[in-house]
Scaffold this motif. Structure first.
Motif, PDB file in Angstrom:
ATOM      1  N   GLY A  62       0.799  -1.208   0.000  1.00  0.00           N
ATOM      2  CA  GLY A  62       0.000   0.000   0.000  1.00  0.00           C
ATOM      3  C   GLY A  62       0.836   1.264   0.000  1.00  0.00           C
ATOM      4  N   VAL A  63       0.187   2.375  -0.338  1.00  0.00           N
ATOM      5  CA  VAL A  63       0.825   3.687  -0.364  1.00  0.00           C
ATOM      6  C   VAL A  63      -0.049   4.654   0.422  1.00  0.00           C
ATOM      7  N   VAL A  64       0.564   5.456   1.271  1.00  0.00           N
ATOM      8  CA  VAL A  64      -0.139   6.486   2.031  1.00  0.00           C
ATOM      9  C   VAL A  64       0.501   7.838   1.735  1.00  0.00           C
ATOM     10  N   ALA A  65      -0.317   8.775   1.285  1.00  0.00           N
ATOM     11  CA  ALA A  65       0.155  10.143   1.049  1.00  0.00           C
ATOM     12  C   ALA A  65      -0.540  11.061   2.042  1.00  0.00           C
ATOM     13  N   THR A  66       0.218  11.955   2.640  1.00  0.00           N
ATOM     14  CA  THR A  66      -0.322  12.885   3.634  1.00  0.00           C
ATOM     15  C   THR A  66      -0.096  14.314   3.172  1.00  0.00           C
ATOM     16  N   LEU A  67      -1.169  15.101   3.232  1.00  0.00           N
ATOM     17  CA  LEU A  67      -1.111  16.506   2.850  1.00  0.00           C
ATOM     18  C   LEU A  67      -1.619  17.328   4.032  1.00  0.00           C
TER      19      LEU A  67
END
Length: 399
Positions: A62-67
Motif C-alpha cells: 500500500g501507499v499512504v500520502a499525507t497533505l
C-alpha cells in the motif's frame, strides 16, 4: 487569459489525465498483494505534487500520502488498487495485457480518481482552501486475503494508516446506475462475508449394495432442504442474510458410493447478531446427518465485517452531492457484496458512496465479469465529490 478560461483548460487537462491514468492501470492489472508496479506508479505520481509526504510498503504494497495544511482535523480517503483473476473479453484498446488478470471491479478507476483528488487538493492547499490534514490511502488486496486471512484494509490499519484520523470516506463505481447518479445509505450497506467448509461422512460402499453402508450423498439431500429454508424458517424474513453453496465434491466412479461429501459456501449478513445466528443455523443443518448414520465436520473462515456507513458522514456526502445540483441521489443499501472498507468504518466514523458508471449503450457490464467497463465521465465526478466531501468534513464542527 481570463480566470474562467484558465479554469476550463485545467478541467479539460484533469479529465484527460484521469482517463490516461485509469486506462494505464487497466492495461496493467495486478492481483492482491502483488500491486508492485501499480504502487510504484502511484508513489512516483504523488511525489510530483507539492506538499505531499509519501510512504510506501504500508500493508505490504500500500501507499499512504499525507497533505497537511495547518492545524485541524484529519480526514482519510481510501481507494483500492488490486485486480481479479479474470480473463478479460473486451475489444477496447486498453484491454488487460496480463493474461488471466483484469480490473473487473473498477479499482483502476478508484486509483485514478484518488490520484486526481491528490492533484486537486495539492493545488487547493496552495491557496489555503482548507485547513487540516488529508491522508490518501491507496490500499492493496481488497479482493483477497493473505496466508493469515487478512486483506489490505486490516493490514494497513495494523501499520497505523488510520492513526489520528477523524473521518474516512471512499467510493465504488456502480454499473447499475448511469453517470450522475450517486447511491448512498446510512448504516449497514454491504454484507459481512464468511466462508464455510463442511464434510458429511458415511461409510461409502458398492453402488449395487447401498443398504450395506451409509451414503453421504443421500444424507446431503436432507441437509440441502434444511440449508435452503434457513432465511425464512430459522431467520426472520426481516433480517438481511444469504446462505449460498458454491461447491460440492463427492465420488470418483459411477459404481462407488463415496465415503464423504465436501460442501463449501458463503454466508452473508448485515447485522452482527444475525451473522452469528446464520453460522449457527448452517451448522445445525449439517448436524441432521447424525441420526441418519453419518458424521460431519464444520468450520468457518471469517471475512470482512459488514460495511456500516456513519450517519453524519453520509449526510455530509448527501449535502455535497446536492450542492452540485446536476447529480441525482438514490438512497438504498448497496447489496450483499463484501467490502473490506468495513474494517475501517468499524474504528473511524466513515462512509462509502456508489458512483454511477453505466455505459449508455444498454449492455449490462456487471462487477466481477469479464466484460466490465465504465463510462469514464464518472471519473471527474468522483474527484469532485471526494474533494468537496473531505474539505466539508475538515471544516465541520459537529462530528
Amino acid at each position: 487569459m481570463r480566470v474562467e478560461e484558465h479554469a476550463g483548460r485545467c478541467r479539460i487537462e484533469l479529465q484527460r489525465q484521469l482517463i490516461e491514468w485509469r486506462r494505464d492501470f487497466h492495461r496493467n492489472p495486478e492481483l492482491s498483494f502483488q500491486e508492485i508496479e501499480t504502487a510504484r506508479f502511484v508513489a512516483t505520481t504523488l511525489s510530483g505534487f507539492e506538499g505531499m509526504t509519501v510512504k510506501t510498503g504500508v500493508g505490504k504494497t500500500g501507499v499512504v500520502a499525507t497533505l497537511s495544511n495547518g492545524p485541524g482535523k484529519t480526514v482519510a480517503i481510501r481507494a483500492d488498487m488490486d485486480a481479479l483473476p479474470i480473463t478479460e473479453k473486451s475489444n477496447h484498446d486498453y484491454v488487460s495485457k496480463n493474461q488471466g488478470v483484469m480490473h473487473a471491479c473498477g479499482h483502476d478507476a478508484h486509483t485514478a480518481i484518488l490520484l486526481g483528488v491528490a492533484k486537486v487538493l495539492a493545488e487547493k492547499a496552495k491557496v489555503h482552501a482548507f485547513t487540516g490534514t488529508i491522508k490518501l490511502l491507496f490500499q492493496p488486496a481488497e479482493e483477497a486475503t493473505d496466508h493469515e486471512g487478512l486483506s489490505g484494509a486490516p493490514r494497513m490499519m495494523q501499520e497505523g494508516a488510520l492513526d489520528d484520523v477523524d473521518n474516512i470516506i471512499a467510493l465504488h463505481v456502480c454499473p447499475w446506475h448511469e453517470v450522475g447518479v450517486i447511491q448512498v445509505n446510512t448504516g449497514y450497506s454491504m454484507a459481512s462475508v464468511d466462508v464455510f467448509h463442511a464434510t458429511i461422512r458415511g461409510t461409502g460402499g458398492h453402488g449395487g449394495y447401498p443398504h450395506v453402508g451409509t451414503d453421504p450423498v443421500w444424507m446431503l439431500g436432507s441437509v440441502l432442504q434444511a440449508f435452503y429454508s434457513l432465511p425464512t424458517r430459522r431467520l426472520s424474513p426481516l433480517d438481511t442474510a444469504v446462505a449460498s453453496i458454491g461447491e460440492i465434491n463427492a465420488g470418483s466412479a459411477s459404481n462407488v458410493i463415496p465415503a464423504d461429501v465436501s460442501v463449501t459456501g458463503t454466508l452473508r449478513a448485515y447485522c452482527p447478531k444475525v451473522r452469528e445466528q446464520l453460522i449457527a443455523e448452517v451448522e445445525k443443518a449439517f448436524k441432521i446427518v447424525e441420526p441418519l448414520g453419518g458424521a460431519y465436520t464444520f468450520s468457518v473462515v471469517r471475512g470482512e465485517p459488514a460495511l456500516s456507513n456513519d450517519s453524519t458522514v453520509t449526510q455530509v456526502i448527501k449535502e455535497v452531492v446536492a450542492a452540485h445540483q446536476t447529480y441525482k441521489i438514490v438512497e438504498e443499501p448497496f447489496g450483499l457484496g463484501g467490502e473490506d472498507f468495513g474494517y475501517m468504518t468499524q474504528v473511524v466514523p466513515g462512509a462509502m458512496f456508489f458512483l454511477g458508471c453505466m455505459l449508455p449503450d444498454g449492455i449490462r457490464r456487471d462487477l466481477h465479469t469479464n466484460q466490465f467497463d465504465i463510462d469514464e465521465r464518472c471519473l471527474e465526478i468522483g474527484v469532485d465529490l471526494l474533494v468537496d466531501t473531505a474539505i466539508a468534513l475538515l471544516h465541520r464542527s459537529d462530528n
